[in-house]
Design a protein around this motif. Structure first.
Motif, short mmCIF file in Angstrom:
data_model
loop_
_atom_site.label_atom_id
_atom_site.label_comp_id
_atom_site.label_asym_id
_atom_site.label_seq_id
_atom_site.Cartn_x
_atom_site.Cartn_y
_atom_site.Cartn_z
N GLU A 131 0.83 -1.20 0.00
CA GLU A 131 0.00 0.00 0.00
C GLU A 131 0.87 1.25 0.00
OE1 GLU A 131 -3.50 -0.70 -0.89
OE2 GLU A 131 -3.10 1.30 -0.13
N ALA A 132 1.91 1.20 0.81
CA ALA A 132 2.83 2.35 0.86
C ALA A 132 3.44 2.60 -0.51
CB ALA A 132 3.93 2.10 1.89
N VAL A 133 3.75 1.50 -1.21
CA VAL A 133 4.31 1.64 -2.55
C VAL A 133 3.29 2.29 -3.47
CG1 VAL A 133 5.00 0.33 -4.58
CG2 VAL A 133 5.87 -0.30 -2.34
N ARG A 134 2.03 1.86 -3.31
CA ARG A 134 0.99 2.40 -4.19
C ARG A 134 0.79 3.89 -3.98
NH1 ARG A 134 -2.66 -1.93 -2.66
NH2 ARG A 134 -1.38 -3.61 -3.49
N LYS A 135 1.19 4.37 -2.83
CA LYS A 135 1.05 5.81 -2.58
C LYS A 135 2.28 6.58 -3.03
CE LYS A 135 -2.29 5.99 1.10
NZ LYS A 135 -2.85 4.68 0.78
N THR A 159 5.46 1.16 -11.51
CA THR A 159 5.13 0.95 -10.12
C THR A 159 4.82 2.29 -9.48
OG1 THR A 159 5.96 0.05 -8.05
CG2 THR A 159 7.57 1.03 -9.49
N GLY A 160 4.23 2.24 -8.29
CA GLY A 160 3.91 3.50 -7.63
C GLY A 160 2.48 3.92 -7.96
N ARG A 161 2.28 5.23 -7.87
CA ARG A 161 0.93 5.78 -8.07
C ARG A 161 0.40 5.48 -9.47
NH1 ARG A 161 -1.06 10.98 -8.26
NH2 ARG A 161 0.87 11.68 -9.25
N ASN A 162 -0.85 5.04 -9.56
CA ASN A 162 -1.49 4.80 -10.86
C ASN A 162 -0.68 3.87 -11.76
OD1 ASN A 162 -3.56 6.60 -10.18
ND2 ASN A 162 -2.30 8.33 -10.85
N SER A 163 0.00 2.94 -11.12
CA SER A 163 0.84 2.06 -11.95
C SER A 163 -0.02 1.19 -12.86
CB SER A 163 1.73 1.19 -11.08
OG SER A 163 0.93 0.45 -10.18
N ASN A 164 -1.26 0.89 -12.44
CA ASN A 164 -2.10 0.03 -13.28
C ASN A 164 -2.38 0.68 -14.62
OD1 ASN A 164 -2.35 -2.14 -11.57
ND2 ASN A 164 -3.96 -1.15 -10.38
N SER A 165 -2.73 2.00 -14.58
CA SER A 165 -3.02 2.65 -15.88
C SER A 165 -1.78 2.69 -16.75
CB SER A 165 -3.57 4.06 -15.70
OG SER A 165 -3.65 4.40 -14.37
N LEU A 194 1.25 0.54 -21.40
CA LEU A 194 2.44 -0.13 -21.94
C LEU A 194 2.06 -1.44 -22.62
CD1 LEU A 194 4.94 0.58 -19.05
CD2 LEU A 194 5.18 1.33 -21.41
N GLU A 195 1.12 -2.17 -22.01
CA GLU A 195 0.73 -3.44 -22.63
C GLU A 195 0.15 -3.21 -24.01
OE1 GLU A 195 -1.82 -5.69 -20.10
OE2 GLU A 195 -0.25 -5.97 -18.58
N LYS A 196 -0.60 -2.09 -24.12
CA LYS A 196 -1.22 -1.82 -25.43
C LYS A 196 -0.21 -1.35 -26.43
CE LYS A 196 -4.85 0.59 -24.17
NZ LYS A 196 -6.13 0.89 -23.61
N ASN A 197 0.76 -0.55 -25.97
CA ASN A 197 1.62 0.17 -26.91
C ASN A 197 3.05 -0.31 -26.95
OD1 ASN A 197 -0.22 2.37 -27.88
ND2 ASN A 197 -0.39 2.58 -25.67
N TYR A 198 3.39 -1.36 -26.22
CA TYR A 198 4.80 -1.75 -26.21
C TYR A 198 5.19 -2.42 -27.52
CZ TYR A 198 9.19 -3.93 -25.09
OH TYR A 198 10.50 -4.31 -25.12
N GLU A 236 0.55 9.56 -19.06
CA GLU A 236 -0.82 9.10 -18.82
C GLU A 236 -1.27 9.50 -17.41
OE1 GLU A 236 -2.95 6.70 -20.74
OE2 GLU A 236 -1.77 7.73 -22.27
N VAL A 237 -0.35 9.55 -16.49
CA VAL A 237 -0.76 9.76 -15.11
C VAL A 237 -0.17 11.02 -14.49
CG1 VAL A 237 -1.01 7.30 -14.75
CG2 VAL A 237 1.11 8.41 -14.16
N VAL A 238 0.72 11.67 -15.22
CA VAL A 238 1.42 12.81 -14.63
C VAL A 238 1.14 14.05 -15.46
CG1 VAL A 238 3.73 13.76 -14.32
CG2 VAL A 238 3.23 11.45 -13.59
N GLU A 239 1.12 15.18 -14.81
CA GLU A 239 0.96 16.43 -15.54
C GLU A 239 2.12 16.61 -16.51
OE1 GLU A 239 -0.59 19.15 -12.08
OE2 GLU A 239 0.46 20.29 -13.64
N SER A 240 1.80 17.04 -17.70
CA SER A 240 2.89 17.09 -18.67
C SER A 240 3.82 18.26 -18.38
CB SER A 240 2.33 17.20 -20.07
OG SER A 240 2.03 18.54 -20.35
#
Lengths: 270, 251
Positions: B25-29, B163-169, B174-178, B196-200
């Motif tokens: 959980e800590a990692v996910r945050k 890994t980390g925040r929003n790693s699933n998205s 990556l799975e789609k575009n690798y 995808e998950v970070v402000e540009s």
């Protein structure tokens, strides 16, 4: 009171060396001198004298590494065995030679074999000759001063090609292309250094090694028995030959038939 | 449940080690981190949370090198990361000393994972709260590698992972575009995943490229901005191409 030959040893050894230090130094001298030096501590000395005999050599050439050794073990003037295996098979592509204490060499070589295998299993590839020799020398260094006696050459073929290291119980480790260890080593060096060329064939190299061991056993009383020659190539080691040095003598110095009649004719009458 | 999440060495009745799960959980945050393996380079990217004005941003490096040919990025507790990185660096040098060879990526990953596992099986300690992405080139074969470890002490090799925040998205993207890429393409793929998950913008992303010849190279903010601009342009062009033809063409 040091015998004068001791000064000439080119190894830079420090004062107070034990009997074994000089034993293992490159460029050793025949055991007869050693017996003179050993006087007082007879039991200890006797034990040490047990294994004062070696003619082992190894060299790298174009096709790989040749490792050769005699097979005599002596206890002072008594030959305790003519059939000692002085070349130890660590694993199918690495060999170690035995010089110094037989028990120490055998045990630590087997231990090294175990470590090499564990390294293979953990890392999915063979350990290098550099790594294996370093493992052994680190172990021996940690036992420094506790009386281990090991003067070994680790020879093998790894991803970088042929490798040859000299490792001893002082913790020393030298990388090189030609080594000879033991009481017969000066004689072996003479023949080896004279006949060595980098681009020999395997047969030529094996023959050179065989001759070098033979000459060492010829002049050094503490070496003898069987001259074993191994070759380490890209596919691992292979035993090339194991010849009794007595028979090798007749091969290198075949008997020239002299006519008996001649002698009888020349002999003075009565 | 409350009784089984205290001491780490205790299993719960349904086979969980709660402390390990809480560590995850800590990692996910933690901040988002992505790694992409190319044919001749491996790219690590990390989300940079906005730095306070007075903080010297250069002292907060999130992508570090363990040796000249190995680098690491992580998500989770940064203090735990520091300790783990120090131990890994020592092990890299120790390995060089004992076998006269640099470590392989797999070896040092195994070591780090082993360390993380040790802390899940001792009394009175808690697991490391971080997941690490370890990249590098094997010294002998020259093959690039990307590995991920997690607080439970497991590790595996990846072509690309996040890994980390929003790693699933990020992982979905990556799975789609690798696809197998090299050089700049690999960098772009990593940045696109991170965007995808970070402000540009260059100031929110930290990118480092590991190549066999040059080792680890951190990209400058300006470079990152340039690549981000390229990506935006490509995206806009793709959008324009996708737009249906104007209705005027129909009768």
């Amino acid at each position: 009171m040091r015998p004068s030959w001791r000064m000439r040893t080119a190894c830079g050894r420090r004062a107070g060396d034990t009997l074994f230090d000089s034993r293992l130094a490159l460029g050793n001298f025949p055991s007869t001198f050693e017996i003179k030096r050993v006087g007082s501590n007879s039991v200890e000395a006797f034990e040490k004298l047990k294994l004062l005999s070696r003619a082992t050599l190894a060299f790298i050439f174009k096709e790989g590494v040749i490792v050769a050794a005699d097979s005599r073990a002596s206890m002072g003037g008594y030959i305790s065995s003519q059939s000692v295996k002085k070349i130890i098979e660590i694993n199918p592509y690495m060999l170690g030679t035995m010089a110094g204490g037989a028990a120490d060499c055998q045990f630590w070589h087997r231990n090294l074999g175990i470590k090499c295998r564990l390294h293979e299993l953990a890392n999915k590839r063979r350990i290098s000759v550099t790594g294996a020799s370093k493992l052994l020398s680190n172990i021996l260094y940690s036992y420094r001063g506790m009386g281990l006696s090991v003067g070994t050459m680790i020879a093998g073929w790894d991803e970088k090609g042929p490798g040859l290291y000299y490792v001893d119980s002082e913790g020393g480790r030298l990388k090189g292309t030609r080594f000879s260890v033991g009481s017969g080593s000066p004689y072996a060096y003479g023949v080896l250094d004279n006949g060595y060329r980098f681009d020999m064939t395997v047969e030529e190299a094996a023959e050179l090694a065989r001759r070098a061991i033979y000459h060492a056993t010829f002049r050094d009383g503490a070496s003898g028995g069987v001259a074993s020659v191994y070759y380490v190539g890209p596919d691992g080691w292979k035993k090339m030959s194991g010849d009794d040095v007595g028979e090798l003598h007749y091969k290198y110095y075949p008997v020239v038939p002299t006519p008996i009649e001649q002698e009888m004719v020349d002999a003075p009458a009565a | 449940m409350a009784r089984y999440d205290r001491a780490i060495t205790v299993f719960s009745p349904d086979g969980h080690l709660f402390q390990v799960e809480y560590a995850l959980e800590a990692v996910r945050k933690g901040n988002a981190a992505v790694g992409v393996r190319g044919t001749d380079a491996i790219v690590l990217g990390v989300e940079k949370k906005s730095t306070p004005k007075l903080q010297d941003s250069r002292s907060v490096r999130k992508i570090v090198s363990l040796d000249t040919h190995i680098a690491l990025a992580c998500a989770g507790l940064k203090a735990d990361a520091r300790v783990l990185i120090n131990r890994a660096r020592i092990e890299c040098q120790s390995h060089r000393l004992t076998v006269e060879d640099p470590v392989t990526v797999e070896y040092i990953t195994r070591y780090i994972a082993g360390l993380q596992q040790k802390y899940t099986q001792s009394g009175g300690v808690r697991p490391f709260g971080l997941s690490a992405l370890i990249v590098g080139f094997d010294p002998d074969t020259g093959v690039p590698a990307l590995y991920q470890t997690d607080p439970s002490g497991t590790f595996s090799a990846w072509k690309a992972n996040a890994t980390g925040r929003n790693s699933n998205s990020m992982r979905e993207f990556l799975e789609k575009n690798y696809k197998e890429t090299s050089g700049q393409e690999t960098v772009k793929l990593a940045i696109r995943a991170l965007l995808e998950v970070v402000e540009s913008g260059g100031k929110n992303i930290e990118i480092a490229v590991m190549t066999k010849e040059q080792g680890l190279r951190q990209l400058e903010e300006a470079e990152i901005d340039a690549i981000v601009a390229e990506i935006e342009a490509e995206k806009a062009a793709a959008e324009a191409a996708k737009k249906p033809p104007s209705k005027d063409s129909l009768v």
